[in-house]
Design an enzyme around this catalytic site. Structure first.
Site, short mmCIF file in Angstrom:
data_model
loop_
_atom_site.label_atom_id
_atom_site.label_comp_id
_atom_site.label_asym_id
_atom_site.label_seq_id
_atom_site.Cartn_x
_atom_site.Cartn_y
_atom_site.Cartn_z
N ASP A 107 3.42 9.54 -0.69
CA ASP A 107 2.27 8.75 -0.23
C ASP A 107 1.96 7.70 -1.29
O ASP A 107 1.96 8.03 -2.48
CB ASP A 107 1.06 9.67 -0.03
CG ASP A 107 0.08 9.14 1.01
OD1 ASP A 107 0.01 7.92 1.18
OD2 ASP A 107 -0.61 9.97 1.65
N HIS B 249 0.81 -1.22 0.00
CA HIS B 249 0.00 0.00 0.00
C HIS B 249 0.84 1.27 0.00
O HIS B 249 0.31 2.36 -0.18
CB HIS B 249 -0.93 0.00 1.22
CG HIS B 249 -2.00 -1.04 1.13
ND1 HIS B 249 -3.32 -0.75 0.90
CD2 HIS B 249 -1.93 -2.39 1.20
CE1 HIS B 249 -4.01 -1.87 0.84
NE2 HIS B 249 -3.18 -2.88 1.03
#
Ligand code: ADP
Ligand code: F6P
Length: 499
Positions: A405, A197
């Site tokens: 991110d 992720h």
């Protein structure tokens, strides 16, 4: 879940059936799961409940836990009636497996010492900063690595225990990178997927990791390794060639006589759920109430993040402060709301960040607030989905400014919540979401002037232009929601022809 294994299992479901397996011995399949998710955390947190009623029922209560992973996978599991293996969030013994919302939850125990060494240490003070461009220096400790290995082994054993013959097991994220290889050794019959992720770093950063070969081999235990972005998949393919001499062609590696695919699957959100929430009259009412409580400003600027140094919270606060100082924005016409969810609070970098953010908030309010009218409303708390939706609905401008991110689901949630109401998203180029949400006001968070300009453009955008931009991004999200993400991944995993 595709493939012969999956079909066979579903025919057997619910009956005690003995089959001869490829991996030696006979297995009882009753109660075993055809689809297993292995993640650091369960999709719930255990909360202490000291009421007499709770004490009588053992005192155990659960509530949904925050985080992109949980938000992303919950709907998929409900649909597939799967088993989720993970930690409850509390150190100590693990409760017995239980059912919730059609999912079987298998809690894993982590001792105090393991929380410190595996979770806070190796996962969140070594791997997390290293994989996020080392925006804070990673800390390397031998005793953390040992705990990481030990805990990964226990997760692998738990998955081997609950998975049906030729089941699909989907391992999640950076905390469990050794699980695919460990699980393959225990259960070669399984189809194993892994999804990261967070970003996967370029070779020169990854090479700093003392456990680098073990981690790489751990990941190569999967049939399919999924990443948020193409660049991350390429980093992985190149790394395997560099470190192990593993050849690849296109997105497929040849490793120990098997094929391992490495591809990008940008994760998304449950778009329909967020739209439903945002359309709910109670949420709308709450949004209006929030604006009223903020003093009905012309512009509400919102930030919603875990309090994490990768999120660029300080950068955006600084941009806001300078704009107030220069008179390009002013209070009370513009106010900022910064939700900073408590996170990893015992890790040193996080403690330091909290001090810095709270000092900056205090400085801005000291310089620009008035009695009863702060410039920044700072909320170090967790919220329900509907309260978050109300905040999104109340915000004219959303600021998402991470330094790095993997994706950033908050950016996607804001877009989904805006319906036909416009609003503007200021988005860092270094969030995975920037690859898809091209109509956002993109910025480089390291370039403070660039962030300020993007914020001013977002504040002043013509409402028709704002609606146009939002409309395009929403159409994209409707086609690329979390269900599409999961089915793309699982289809790709099921399609592998050498299983
Ligand atoms: P990360 O996975 O790094 O935490 P993301 O932006 O991808 O970052 O995901 C964060 C998720 O956590 C989002 O689904 C968001 O709605 C949720 N979230 C963030 N802050 C809060 C909060 N204060 N209360 C409840 N949920 C939150
Ligand atoms: O998205 C990265 C991630 O670490 C997820 O694995 C996790 O659900 C979320 O952030 C929250 O982190 P933590 O589980 O450490 O509170």
């Amino acid at each position: 879940m595709g493939g012969a294994g999956g079909e066979r299992i579903s025919r057997l479901k619910g009956r005690v059936e003995i089959i001869r397996s490829d991996y030696g011995g006979e297995q009882t399949l009753a109660g075993k799961s055809p689809f297993v998710v292995v993640a650091n955390r369960l999709p719930v947190d255990e909360v202490t409940d000291d009421t007499p009623a709770a004490r009588m029922s053992g005192g155990r209560r659960w509530r949904p836990s925050p985080g992109g992973l949980v938000t992303a996978l919950h709907p998929v599991l409900v649909e597939h009636k799967g088993t989720w293996i993970g930690w409850s969030g509390t150190a100590g013994d693990a409760p017995e497996p239980f059912e919730m919302d059609g999912i079987t939850l298998v809690p894993m125990a982590l001792s105090d010492d393991e929380v410190e060494r595996y979770y806070e240490g190796q996962s969140n003070a070594t791997i997390w900063p290293l994989y996020h461009d080392a925006v804070e220096p990673p800390v390397f400790r031998r005793r953390w690595r040992d705990a990481y290995r030990e805990v990964n082994r226990r997760y692998a054993e738990a998955a081997a225990e609950v998975a049906a013959y030729r089941a699909t097991v989907w391992v999640q994220d950076y905390q469990l990178q050794l699980v695919p290889a460990m699980l393959r050794e225990l259960r070669p019959d399984l189809r194993i997927g892994f999804f990261l992720h967070i970003p996967f770093p370029p070779i020169e950063l990854f090479m700093q990791l003392p456990q680098r070969t073990e981690v790489l081999r751990g990941l190569l235990g999967a049939d399919l390794v999924g990443f948020q972005q193409r660049l991350a998949a390429q980093n992985f393919l190149r790394l395997a060639r560099h470190l192990l001499g593993t050849p690849y062609s296109g997105s497929t590696l040849e490793y120990e006589g098997r094929k391992v695919k490495a591809e990008a699957f940008p994760i998304s959100i449950d778009v329909a759920e967020m739209q439903r929430l945002a359309d709910n009259p109670l949420v709308r009412e709450r949004a209006a109430q929030i604006r009223a409580e903020l003093g009905d400003p012309k512009t509400v600027i919102l930030g919603v993040d875990r309090l994490d140094y990768t999120k660029g919270i300080e950068h955006r606060l600084k941009a806001f402060r300078e704009l107030l100082g220069e008179g390009r924005l002013s209070v009370p016409e513009a106010v900022m709301v910064q939700v900073a969810t408590p996170s990893r609070e015992r890790v040193e970098h996080y403690q330091a960040l909290r001090v810095k953010v709270e000092r900056e908030v205090g400085r801005i309010n000291g310089d620009f607030g008035r009695v009863g009218v702060p410039a920044v409303h700072y909320l170090h708390q967790s919220y329900s989905r509907s309260e978050l939706a109300a905040l999104y609905c109340a915000a004219d401008v959303m600021m998402v400014t991470p330094l790095r991110d993997g994706m950033n689901l908050v950016a996607k949630e804001y877009v989904a919540a805006r319906a036909e109401h416009g609003g503007a998203l200021v988005l860092s180029e270094f969030a995975g979401a920037a690859g898809e949400l091209r109509q956002a006001f993109l910025c480089n968070p390291h370039d403070l002037d660039g962030v300020k300009d993007a914020l001013i453009r977002a504040v002043n955008v013509d409402p028709a232009e704002a609606r146009r931009r939002m409309g395009i991004m929403q159409r994209h999200l409707r086609r690329h929601d979390v269900a599409a993400w999961a089915s793309d991944f699982l289809r790709s995993l099921g399609d592998l022809d050498d299983h």
